[in-house]
Design an enzyme around this catalytic site. Structure first.
Site: not given
Ligand code: SAH
Length: 212
Positions: A58-60
């Site tokens: 999951i992206s930052q």
């Protein structure tokens, strides 16, 4: 753990660099802890990517906020996301757009994301399993397209699925590090802007990377 307080302090931190208050407002409402595996829930409001299984992440939050801001969404618009992953980014987009189509190549992730988004009550999100053609041409054109996996180059197939005046936000570079690029489709010459360095898992498929 007090997720609400942790979420509020993450938003305060993002506010230093993100100027679109609508994006921050949406991220202040969405429970990111629901989109990460239970063992890493305590890290859900750290400004970093987290593993979600199947070798994906999951992206930052900062990158989610920046990419969403650069989509320049207006209520009612039709949007495409490549790389559903956890489903968190789709939820953020669905709060700001009219309808979001999201495509994922790993069935396990697609099903889990669908389940969480249903539990949270989203009715304007379509999730599809990736087919051979990049993106989801059947529902094109889109006013904005976001790719949340790194590509070796800007895929022409995605520019073809973009409406005139539409924005494509995509990480472009090597398999391991990329530059975030924003392309605005125009009648004459497309406008290409660079938004900074980033690190995404590879976009797999024809015109992108091979599976390792
Ligand atoms: N947006 C996600 C992060 C996704 S990570 C989130 O908010 O959690 C990138 C995802 O892109 C991975 O799940 C990977 O399986 C998927 N992916 C890679 N190549 C793809 C392709 N050609 N089409 C659709 N999804 C792809």
């Amino acid at each position: 753990m007090d997720f609400e307080a942790a979420r509020a302090s993450l938003i305060e931190h993002l506010r230093r660099e993100i100027r679109d208050e609508r994006v921050l407002g949406v991220m202040e409402r969405i429970p990111r802890e629901r989109f990460v595996p239970s063992e890493s829930r305590y890290q859900a409001y750290e400004d970093r990517p987290l593993p979600i299984g199947e070798g994906q992440t999951i992206s930052q939050p900062f990158i989610v906020a920046l990419m969403t801001q650069e989509m320049e969404l207006v209520a009612g618009q039709r949007v495409l996301e490549l790389g559903t992953g956890s489903g968190y980014q789709v939820a953020v987009l669905a709060e700001l757009a009219g309808h979001v189509v999201s495509v994922e190549r790993l069935p396990k992730l697609a099903h889990r994301a669908r389940q969480i988004l249903d539990e949270l009550g989203y009715t304007n999100i379509e999730i599809h399993l990736a087919e051979k053609a990049m993106g989801w041409p059947a529902a094109a054109p889109y006013e904005a397209i976001m790719v949340t996996a790194g590509a070796p180059k800007i895929p022409q197939e995605l520019l073809d699925q973009l409406a005139m005046g539409g924005r494509l936000v995509i990480p472009v570079g090597s398999r391991y590090e990329q530059e975030l690029v924003k392309v605005t489709k125009r009648q004459d010459r497309d406008l290409v802007e660079k938004l900074g360095a980033c690190r995404f898992v590879p976009l797999i498929g024809d015109g992108a990377w091979e599976e390792e």
